[in-house]
Design a protein around this motif. Structure first.
Motif, short mmCIF file in Angstrom:
data_model
loop_
_atom_site.label_atom_id
_atom_site.label_comp_id
_atom_site.label_asym_id
_atom_site.label_seq_id
_atom_site.Cartn_x
_atom_site.Cartn_y
_atom_site.Cartn_z
N VAL A 82 70.35 -3.43 80.63
CA VAL A 82 70.16 -2.08 80.09
C VAL A 82 69.94 -2.14 78.57
CG1 VAL A 82 71.38 0.06 79.64
CG2 VAL A 82 71.34 -0.85 81.91
N ILE A 83 70.72 -2.98 77.90
CA ILE A 83 70.57 -3.07 76.44
C ILE A 83 69.20 -3.64 76.09
CG2 ILE A 83 71.46 -4.28 74.42
CD1 ILE A 83 74.23 -3.84 75.60
N ASN A 84 68.73 -4.62 76.88
CA ASN A 84 67.37 -5.14 76.67
C ASN A 84 66.33 -4.06 76.89
OD1 ASN A 84 67.03 -7.67 75.72
ND2 ASN A 84 67.52 -8.65 77.67
N PHE A 86 66.72 -0.91 76.49
CA PHE A 86 66.77 0.00 75.34
C PHE A 86 66.05 -0.60 74.15
CE2 PHE A 86 69.01 1.64 71.59
CZ PHE A 86 68.69 2.97 71.74
N ASN A 88 63.54 -2.61 74.23
CA ASN A 88 62.10 -2.67 74.45
C ASN A 88 61.46 -1.29 74.55
OD1 ASN A 88 61.78 -5.43 74.45
ND2 ASN A 88 62.43 -5.61 76.58
N GLY A 90 63.24 1.88 73.87
CA GLY A 90 63.83 2.92 73.06
C GLY A 90 64.54 3.98 73.89
N ILE A 92 66.77 4.51 78.02
CA ILE A 92 67.21 3.81 79.23
C ILE A 92 66.91 4.67 80.45
CG2 ILE A 92 68.90 2.32 78.17
CD1 ILE A 92 71.01 4.31 78.89
N ASP A 93 65.77 5.35 80.40
CA ASP A 93 65.32 6.15 81.53
C ASP A 93 64.75 5.21 82.60
OD1 ASP A 93 64.22 7.93 83.24
OD2 ASP A 93 63.48 9.25 81.67
N LEU B 80 76.02 1.80 72.91
CA LEU B 80 75.02 0.90 72.32
C LEU B 80 73.60 1.34 72.60
CD1 LEU B 80 76.46 -2.66 72.93
CD2 LEU B 80 76.03 -1.56 70.76
N THR B 81 73.40 2.28 73.54
CA THR B 81 72.05 2.63 73.93
C THR B 81 71.68 4.05 73.53
OG1 THR B 81 72.91 3.14 76.09
CG2 THR B 81 71.85 1.02 75.82
N ARG B 83 70.71 6.45 69.95
CA ARG B 83 70.41 6.29 68.55
C ARG B 83 71.26 7.20 67.68
NH1 ARG B 83 64.70 5.07 69.46
NH2 ARG B 83 64.65 2.80 69.41
N LYS B 92 68.26 14.26 80.18
CA LYS B 92 67.33 15.34 80.48
C LYS B 92 67.70 15.93 81.84
CE LYS B 92 64.29 12.51 78.85
NZ LYS B 92 63.34 11.55 79.28
N LEU B 163 71.13 -12.91 77.73
CA LEU B 163 70.16 -11.81 77.81
C LEU B 163 70.17 -10.94 76.55
CD1 LEU B 163 70.37 -10.46 81.44
CD2 LEU B 163 68.39 -11.40 80.30
N VAL B 164 71.35 -10.72 75.96
CA VAL B 164 71.41 -9.79 74.83
C VAL B 164 71.34 -10.51 73.49
CG1 VAL B 164 72.68 -8.03 76.06
CG2 VAL B 164 73.91 -9.81 74.86
N LYS B 167 66.50 -12.14 69.51
CA LYS B 167 65.33 -13.02 69.67
C LYS B 167 64.99 -13.67 68.34
CE LYS B 167 64.51 -11.33 73.89
NZ LYS B 167 65.76 -10.56 73.94
N LYS B 170 62.72 -12.19 64.92
CA LYS B 170 62.77 -10.73 64.81
C LYS B 170 63.71 -10.33 63.69
CE LYS B 170 61.35 -8.52 69.06
NZ LYS B 170 61.78 -7.68 70.17
#
Lengths: 102, 170
Positions: A82-84, A86, A88, A90, A92-93, B80-81, B83, B92, B163-164, B167, B170
């Motif tokens: 999920v964090i990845n 987000f 990529n 912006g 998490i839909d 964390l996800t 802004r 939504k 995974l987190v 990279k 960047k």
């Protein structure tokens, strides 16, 4: 009327269905994860109820320990994904996650 | 009816109410933060069910691992996800109609099966500590799954850390 096996099975069915609704309807990926947790908890409740009210002894509880462990693994890996997502997209839909193919 | 049975029935239905209502909030709340906090009460209620089912060790594991570990991980994921503070967790408008109809249909099928089944029940034994039995079984009959699960946990943790990672470049 005493509390029996049927009562626990019905509560587990309610939890399972609520988790299913969350998995189907939520668009936020973390909301989908919450649904998965509800489904796993429903399965756990069934295992413990059967281990108390059927003649299989305590082995159902050992299954539940392994399920809890796998749930922990699943949440760790899924949150990394999920964090990845987000990073990529912006957001998490999960409806927009199809764009990851390209 | 003995007083103990009445007490068990009352505790069962109170726990039922807590679990079902908080699970409803966890599924239908608009804010994911609210859903995660409602999930906390669901998980604690599940621990109450385990106590009622005389699974004392599992009840403690449920509180420590689920309410203490997995839920905190979920909250980290939510925080964390997003802004800004304004959009924190607010989803939504989601259409729940199709999902709810499918869920209710499935619920009816499940209730039908539960009502049809001839569940073989034994009268429950008196409550006894389970920790020693579980520990002995885990280290004898279930030793191989136990070891495999430890390797799985290690692999999952290394995999999620990989995974987190940031990279390069960047």
């Amino acid at each position: 009327m005493t509390v029996g096996l049927i009562h626990y099975l019905i509560v587990a069915a309610i939890l399972f269905v609520l988790g299913l609704i969350a998995i189907i309807s939520r668009r936020n990926a973390v909301g989908v994860l919450i649904g998965v947790e509800l489904v796993l908890n429903a399965a756990n409740l069934n295992f413990v109820a059967f281990s108390r009210y059927a003649e299989r002894g305590i082995e159902g509880q050992i299954f539940v320990i392994f399920i809890i462990l796998l749930a922990a693994c699943e949440v760790a890996v899924a949150l990394a994904i999920v964090i990845n997502l987000f990073a990529n997209l912006g957001a998490i839909d999960v409806d927009r996650a199809g764009r990851m193919k390209r | 009816m003995a007083g103990k049975e009445i007490a068990i029935i009352i505790v069962f239905y109170v726990t039922c109410g807590v679990v079902v209502i908080s699970a409803l909030i966890a599924v239908f709340a608009r804010s994911v933060i609210n859903a995660a906090f409602a999930l906390f009460f669901t998980l604690c209620g599940m621990a109450g069910f385990y106590f009622l089912l005389s699974a004392d060790f599992l009840a403690i594991v449920q509180i420590v691992v689920y309410a203490g570990g997995i839920l905190v991980l979920l909250l980290f994921g939510i925080l964390l996800t997003h802004r800004t503070l304004e959009e924190l967790g607010i989803e939504k408008r989601t259409t729940y109609i199709a999902g709810t109809i499918a869920g209710l249909a499935f619920y009816l099928i499940l209730i039908f099966i539960i009502a049809q089944g001839l569940w073989h029940q034994i009268p429950p034994k008196p409550m006894a500590p389970t920790t020693a039995t579980i520990g002995r079984l885990l280290l004898t009959k279930y030793l191989l799954p136990f070891e495999i699960s430890s390797v799985t946990l290690l692999a999952a943790l290394i995999g999620s850390a990989y995974l987190v990672r940031r990279k390069e470049g960047k």
